[in-house]
Write an enzyme that holds these catalytic residues in place. Structure first.
Site, PDB file in Angstrom:
ATOM      1  N   THR A 160       7.541   6.245  -0.839  1.00  0.00           N
ATOM      2  CA  THR A 160       7.103   5.488   0.338  1.00  0.00           C
ATOM      3  C   THR A 160       6.086   4.440  -0.128  1.00  0.00           C
ATOM      4  O   THR A 160       6.450   3.354  -0.533  1.00  0.00           O
ATOM      5  CB  THR A 160       6.516   6.413   1.425  1.00  0.00           C
ATOM      6  OG1 THR A 160       5.527   7.264   0.841  1.00  0.00           O
ATOM      7  CG2 THR A 160       7.613   7.258   2.057  1.00  0.00           C
ATOM      8  N   LYS A 182       7.027  12.755  -4.708  1.00  0.00           N
ATOM      9  CA  LYS A 182       6.541  11.515  -4.110  1.00  0.00           C
ATOM     10  C   LYS A 182       5.211  11.832  -3.456  1.00  0.00           C
ATOM     11  O   LYS A 182       4.947  12.947  -3.008  1.00  0.00           O
ATOM     12  CB  LYS A 182       7.536  10.943  -3.103  1.00  0.00           C
ATOM     13  CG  LYS A 182       7.765  11.728  -1.818  1.00  0.00           C
ATOM     14  CD  LYS A 182       6.739  11.674  -0.724  1.00  0.00           C
ATOM     15  CE  LYS A 182       6.285  10.274  -0.405  1.00  0.00           C
ATOM     16  NZ  LYS A 182       5.199  10.292   0.655  1.00  0.00           N
ATOM     17  N   THR A 193      -0.222  16.044  -0.144  1.00  0.00           N
ATOM     18  CA  THR A 193       0.788  15.453   0.716  1.00  0.00           C
ATOM     19  C   THR A 193       1.907  14.905  -0.140  1.00  0.00           C
ATOM     20  O   THR A 193       1.724  13.946  -0.854  1.00  0.00           O
ATOM     21  CB  THR A 193       0.202  14.341   1.555  1.00  0.00           C
ATOM     22  OG1 THR A 193      -0.800  14.915   2.348  1.00  0.00           O
ATOM     23  CG2 THR A 193       1.250  13.730   2.442  1.00  0.00           C
ATOM     24  N   ASN A 392      -4.119   1.435   4.396  1.00  0.00           N
ATOM     25  CA  ASN A 392      -4.008   2.415   5.461  1.00  0.00           C
ATOM     26  C   ASN A 392      -4.411   1.874   6.826  1.00  0.00           C
ATOM     27  O   ASN A 392      -4.071   2.446   7.851  1.00  0.00           O
ATOM     28  CB  ASN A 392      -4.831   3.655   5.117  1.00  0.00           C
ATOM     29  CG  ASN A 392      -4.124   4.499   4.059  1.00  0.00           C
ATOM     30  OD1 ASN A 392      -3.210   5.241   4.371  1.00  0.00           O
ATOM     31  ND2 ASN A 392      -4.528   4.339   2.809  1.00  0.00           N
ATOM     32  N   SER A 397       1.880  -1.237  10.873  1.00  0.00           N
ATOM     33  CA  SER A 397       2.067  -2.578  11.467  1.00  0.00           C
ATOM     34  C   SER A 397       3.203  -3.326  10.779  1.00  0.00           C
ATOM     35  O   SER A 397       3.688  -2.940   9.739  1.00  0.00           O
ATOM     36  CB  SER A 397       0.776  -3.377  11.358  1.00  0.00           C
ATOM     37  OG  SER A 397       0.395  -3.536  10.015  1.00  0.00           O
TER      38      SER A 397
END
Length: 397
Positions: A160, A182, A193, A392, A397
């Site tokens: 990502t 990842k 995470t 972040n 957006s």
């Protein structure tokens, strides 16, 4: 024992015999980069274990995969980037099931043995038309022969905000362990995470895999703490094909698995969003390992400390301030702190001149001597930079 995988060991999820993988572009990401990966266990064994996020707000794929792994068996795992499928309600759960069923149908296996992982933005439904078409493309590519780069392609497809794919491997006495991961932000336990798939051709049963995986993640992924934020989608999977026919000593296997997990955890921290420094915080001479971990983690989660390191300021007062918030056993007047080999704090007070500390390089080692026992633990983190804030602040957006 040195956990680092051998330099020339094959890397990734196809390093172990009995596994095929593929990564393709399904159009889930606006960037047009690969975003759908498939890893298949061709056996003969289909044993598996998993560790998932402890976040109570868990994504739909977490709920599905927890049920799949309950019997210690898995045929394959399908992974998508470009959407977390978290906080998406009944439709999100239905989409996870549909993903598993479509993949299982294409592979000719039971959907109840198909693990699902998703990563990306929380709170948006997946474009199931693209997912379904992508599954067909991935399965066709797998059937045609994904070639030697299949594992690398899969590692790329699960990225990502990662800037590089992450792979690791280990081989010993006729069997192999390989993995991909990842993760570049929201790195904090339970688990960091991440999505991680680890494969092995060792002949081990599911309960053995589960014990080894939990032991390995405890001192690797659970010690990676980039920003104190826990994801809804954390998943670490361990699949065993048994294709080598080798049944290793469980302690030996666990050590090799820990090496792969540690390598991947270090790669996650090295690629943390906007990071300029990779920081190891070692607390030692602690009354217990839990105390040492708590102390190191308190420093790793101090934004004041992390911004100081970004500014190349060896502000050891921020280290002591964080240590003082813990319940660990120590005498404040006996604490010693060294930063990159310079003992800047001695016996809870002023040590060597802090200007002697060189923070120009990327690697930073903070060592905290608690003078309370013989245990130790290290937490890996990174600094807090302008780039992290920018990335972040504009993520959705």
């Amino acid at each position: 024992m040195n956990h680092a995988p051998e330099h020339h060991t094959p890397q990734g999820v196809t390093a172990a015999a009995g596994f095929r993988a593929v990564g393709i572009t399904a159009g889930l990401k606006a960037s047009g980069t690969p975003d759908l990966a498939l890893v298949v266990n061709d056996g003969p064994a289909k044993n598996a274990a998993a560790v998932f996020t402890t976040n109570r707000v868990a994504a739909a794929p977490i709920h599905w995969s927890r049920k799949v792994i309950a019997d210690g068996r898995a045929e394959a795992v399908i992974l998508n980037s470009g959407g977390a499928n978290a906080c998406t309600g009944a439709e999100g759960h239905a989409n996870t099931r549909a993903t598993a069923e479509a993949t299982a149908d294409a592979l000719g296996v039971d959907a109840g043995d198909l693990l699902v992982c998703s990563t990306g933005l929380i709170g948006e439904q997946l474009p199931m038309d693209k997912i379904t078409a992508g599954i067909g493309t991935a399965c066709a590519a797998l059937e045609a022969g994904s070639g030697p780069d299949g594992g690398a392609d899969a590692a790329t497809a699960i990225m990502t905000t990662d800037s590089v794919p992450k792979q690791a491997g280990f081989s010993c006495a006729g069997y192999a362990i390989g993995g991909m991961a990842k993760g570049a932000g929201m790195l904090a336990p339970g688990l960091a995470t991440m999505l991680v798939v680890i494969t092995t051709d060792a002949a081990l049963e599911a309960p053995e895999l589960d014990a080894a995986l939990r032991a390995a993640t405890r001192v690797s992924f659970d010690r990676a703490d980039s920003d104190g934020c826990m994801s809804t989608n954390d998943t670490v999977l361990l699949l065993a094909s048994g294709a080598s026919g080798i049944r290793p000593d469980l302690a030996e296997f666990t050590d090799g698995l820990t090496g792969v997990c540690t390598d991947l955890a270090h790669q996650l921290i090295a690629d943390a969003e906007g990071a300029a420094h990779e920081i190891s915080i070692r607390s030692f001479n602690a009354a217990s390992e839990d105390d040492a971990e708590e102390v190191s983690r308190s420093v790793a989660r101090s934004n004041l400390f992390k911004t100081a390191i970004f500014g190349q300021d060896p502000n050891w007062g921020r280290v002591l301030s964080a240590v003082g918030t813990t319940a660990a056993a120590f005498d404040p007047d006996e604490l010693d702190v060294a930063i990159n080999g310079v003992q800047v704090c001695r016996a809870g007070g002023i040590g060597e001149d802090r200007s002697l500390v060189d923070l120009a390089g990327r690697k930073v080692l903070v060592e905290i001597d608690l003078h309370a026992g013989e245990a130790e633990a290290t937490i890996w983190t990174n600094d807090l930079t302008h780039d992290y804030v920018h990335e972040n602040s504009a993520y959705s957006s």
